[in-house]
Write a protein that holds these residues in place. Structure first.
Motif, PDB file in Angstrom:
ATOM      1  N   LEU A 142       0.984  -1.314   0.026  1.00 36.11           N
ATOM      2  CA  LEU A 142      -0.236  -0.021   0.050  1.00 36.11           C
ATOM      3  C   LEU A 142       0.703   1.255   0.000  1.00 36.11           C
ATOM      4  N   GLU A 143       2.214   1.117   0.505  1.00 32.93           N
ATOM      5  CA  GLU A 143       2.978   2.346   0.410  1.00 32.93           C
ATOM      6  C   GLU A 143       3.887   2.394  -0.929  1.00 32.93           C
ATOM      7  N   GLY A 144       3.841   1.225  -1.666  1.00 33.12           N
ATOM      8  CA  GLY A 144       4.430   1.115  -2.885  1.00 33.12           C
ATOM      9  C   GLY A 144       5.684   0.372  -2.801  1.00 33.12           C
ATOM     10  N   GLY A 145       5.896  -0.205  -4.076  1.00 29.01           N
ATOM     11  CA  GLY A 145       7.297  -1.126  -4.014  1.00 29.01           C
ATOM     12  C   GLY A 145       6.740  -2.486  -3.247  1.00 29.01           C
ATOM     13  N   GLY A 146       8.100  -2.955  -2.570  1.00 28.89           N
ATOM     14  CA  GLY A 146       7.846  -4.502  -1.889  1.00 28.89           C
ATOM     15  C   GLY A 146       8.318  -5.417  -2.928  1.00 28.89           C
ATOM     16  N   VAL A 147       9.039  -6.406  -2.314  1.00 33.07           N
ATOM     17  CA  VAL A 147       9.854  -7.411  -2.986  1.00 33.07           C
ATOM     18  C   VAL A 147       8.988  -8.627  -3.139  1.00 33.07           C
ATOM     19  N   PRO A 148       8.437  -9.213  -4.147  1.00 38.58           N
ATOM     20  CA  PRO A 148       7.692 -10.335  -4.478  1.00 38.58           C
ATOM     21  C   PRO A 148       8.421 -11.556  -4.120  1.00 38.58           C
ATOM     22  N   THR A 149       7.825 -12.504  -3.356  1.00 41.25           N
ATOM     23  CA  THR A 149       8.182 -13.823  -3.208  1.00 41.25           C
ATOM     24  C   THR A 149       7.224 -14.849  -3.464  1.00 41.25           C
ATOM     25  N   ALA A 150       7.224 -16.145  -3.514  1.00 42.97           N
ATOM     26  CA  ALA A 150       6.326 -17.045  -3.927  1.00 42.97           C
ATOM     27  C   ALA A 150       6.555 -18.357  -3.215  1.00 42.97           C
ATOM     28  N   ASP A 151       5.505 -19.176  -2.687  1.00 46.59           N
ATOM     29  CA  ASP A 151       5.406 -20.406  -2.373  1.00 46.59           C
ATOM     30  C   ASP A 151       4.477 -20.975  -3.193  1.00 46.59           C
ATOM     31  N   ILE A 152       4.747 -22.428  -3.539  1.00 47.71           N
ATOM     32  CA  ILE A 152       3.837 -23.297  -4.332  1.00 47.71           C
ATOM     33  C   ILE A 152       3.062 -24.120  -3.342  1.00 47.71           C
ATOM     34  N   LEU A 153       1.410 -24.106  -3.784  1.00 51.15           N
ATOM     35  CA  LEU A 153       0.811 -25.108  -3.028  1.00 51.15           C
ATOM     36  C   LEU A 153       0.498 -26.225  -3.839  1.00 51.15           C
ATOM     37  N   SER A 154       0.494 -26.348  -5.041  1.00 51.84           N
ATOM     38  CA  SER A 154       0.241 -27.600  -5.811  1.00 51.84           C
ATOM     39  C   SER A 154       0.767 -27.378  -7.181  1.00 51.84           C
ATOM     40  N   VAL A 155       1.350 -28.469  -7.804  1.00 50.68           N
ATOM     41  CA  VAL A 155       1.527 -28.587  -9.486  1.00 50.68           C
ATOM     42  C   VAL A 155       0.791 -29.792  -9.753  1.00 50.68           C
ATOM     43  N   THR A 156      -0.355 -29.433 -10.853  1.00 51.55           N
ATOM     44  CA  THR A 156      -0.903 -30.827 -11.144  1.00 51.55           C
ATOM     45  C   THR A 156      -1.213 -30.619 -12.778  1.00 51.55           C
ATOM     46  N   MET A 157      -1.575 -31.562 -13.429  1.00 57.31           N
ATOM     47  CA  MET A 157      -2.019 -31.563 -14.822  1.00 57.31           C
ATOM     48  C   MET A 157      -3.319 -31.321 -14.992  1.00 57.31           C
ATOM     49  N   ASP A 158      -3.890 -30.712 -16.242  1.00 55.02           N
ATOM     50  CA  ASP A 158      -4.958 -30.169 -16.157  1.00 55.02           C
ATOM     51  C   ASP A 158      -5.471 -30.222 -17.631  1.00 55.02           C
ATOM     52  N   ASP A 159      -6.660 -29.975 -18.010  1.00 58.78           N
ATOM     53  CA  ASP A 159      -7.243 -30.038 -19.222  1.00 58.78           C
ATOM     54  C   ASP A 159      -8.422 -29.078 -19.173  1.00 58.78           C
ATOM     55  N   ASP A 160      -8.473 -27.920 -18.659  1.00 57.02           N
ATOM     56  CA  ASP A 160      -9.507 -26.862 -18.378  1.00 57.02           C
ATOM     57  C   ASP A 160      -9.463 -26.290 -19.908  1.00 57.02           C
ATOM     58  N   GLU A 161     -10.760 -26.516 -20.451  1.00 56.82           N
ATOM     59  CA  GLU A 161     -11.150 -26.107 -21.922  1.00 56.82           C
ATOM     60  C   GLU A 161     -11.137 -24.531 -22.227  1.00 56.82           C
ATOM     61  N   PHE A 162     -11.468 -23.767 -21.056  1.00 59.91           N
ATOM     62  CA  PHE A 162     -11.245 -22.494 -21.511  1.00 59.91           C
ATOM     63  C   PHE A 162      -9.800 -21.754 -21.331  1.00 59.91           C
ATOM     64  N   VAL A 163      -9.032 -22.527 -20.650  1.00 57.18           N
ATOM     65  CA  VAL A 163      -7.598 -21.985 -20.655  1.00 57.18           C
ATOM     66  C   VAL A 163      -6.963 -22.582 -21.918  1.00 57.18           C
ATOM     67  N   LYS A 164      -7.365 -23.994 -22.479  1.00 56.14           N
ATOM     68  CA  LYS A 164      -6.764 -24.170 -23.652  1.00 56.14           C
ATOM     69  C   LYS A 164      -6.924 -23.136 -24.728  1.00 56.14           C
ATOM     70  N   ARG A 165      -8.375 -22.676 -24.682  1.00 59.20           N
ATOM     71  CA  ARG A 165      -8.773 -21.913 -25.825  1.00 59.20           C
ATOM     72  C   ARG A 165      -7.586 -20.481 -25.609  1.00 59.20           C
ATOM     73  N   GLN A 166      -7.653 -19.983 -24.515  1.00 55.70           N
ATOM     74  CA  GLN A 166      -6.648 -19.097 -24.258  1.00 55.70           C
ATOM     75  C   GLN A 166      -5.219 -18.956 -24.730  1.00 55.70           C
ATOM     76  N   LEU A 167      -4.889 -20.301 -24.580  1.00 56.11           N
ATOM     77  CA  LEU A 167      -3.384 -20.818 -25.069  1.00 56.11           C
ATOM     78  C   LEU A 167      -3.179 -21.438 -26.560  1.00 56.11           C
TER      79      LEU A 167
END
Length: 248
Positions: free
Chosen positions: A103-128
């Motif tokens: 909220l003050e501006g800036g800040g360093v981003p980091t990330a943690d993974i919750l899951s990695v899975t295979m998917d076949d989402d039809e909407f996303v396939k159309r996007q890609l």
């Protein structure tokens, strides 16, 4: 502007990604602080001992970060005087396309993974632009700014890029992972922002009421070869961060 360690309560620590070296994290933080206008061209940064104390890092680590910013052309070191902002960042940072800030501006981003899975989402396939029988990798992540949990991400890319994938294989900067492992890099993105009720896994991790209406970023990411390589949703907590886009 203290930079300190910490993780979200619901993230499985077994799923930790490959993190950037600390001095790179600090250079990214300072880069984003300058972009946010905390320091303007011509301003002198605090003395190194004071800045290192504020960031909670060793002076040696800070000096490596400052050297990188100097090499990238953002700082000027004046002997006996200090470090001065030379110009605002203009696209060379690792997180140049990451538009969430404190909220003050800036800040360093980091990330943690919750899951990695295979998917076949039809909407996303159309996007890609993937055929109906194609497969996707789907990654769910927690996103932090200065180690405070602020957002959740759901990211898809083509399964063809990696026949197998585990959380430990991934860099916390996925764009850096694509460059180093998939032989392309992200050269441009398109974001659409709206508000919608968040799914349960998002509200549970952000400790919000079920179906809370939240800002949601829809992103399409193009490679240097002109292909759409990634599609993602990001739900962020507006009480903790904001979405900012700047043009220089």
């Amino acid at each position: 502007m203290t930079f300190c360690a910490g993780v979200g309560e619901k993230v499985d620590k077994k799923n930790k990604t490959k993190q950037l070296p600390l001095y790179i994290q600090i250079s990214e933080l300072l880069n984003r602080e300058i972009a946010a206008g905390h320091w303007l061209p011509g301003d002198r940064l605090p003395i190194e001992a004071e800045l290192a104390a504020k960031l909670g890092v060793a002076i040696g680590t800070l000096r490596k970060a400052l050297k990188k910013l100097e090499e990238d052309g953002f700082l000027e070191r004046r002997q006996g005087s200090g470090n001065y902002v030379k110009r605002a960042p203009s696209g060379r940072a690792i997180y140049q396309f990451f538009h969430l800030e404190t909220l003050e501006g800036g800040g360093v981003p980091t990330a943690d993974i919750l899951s990695v899975t295979m998917d076949d989402d039809e909407f996303v396939k159309r996007q890609l632009n993937i055929e109906a029988d194609g497969k996707l990798w789907c990654i769910k992540r927690a996103r932090y700014l200065n180690r405070e949990l602020v957002a959740m991400e759901q990211i898809w890319f083509k399964h063809a890029h990696a026949p197998s994938l585990k959380p430990k294989d991934l860099h916390e900067s996925l764009y850096l992972h694509y460059r180093d492992n998939f032989s392309f890099w992200i050269s441009r993105v398109e974001d659409e922002v709206d508000c919608a009720p968040a799914p349960k896994w998002v509200t549970d991790n952000l400790e919000l009421a079920p179906e809370t209406t939240m800002p949601k970023v829809h992103r399409r990411s193009w490679s240097n070869e002109g292909n759409i390589e990634e599609f993602s949703f990001t739900w962020y907590d507006p009480a903790k961060c904001r979405y900012v886009a700047r043009w220089h």
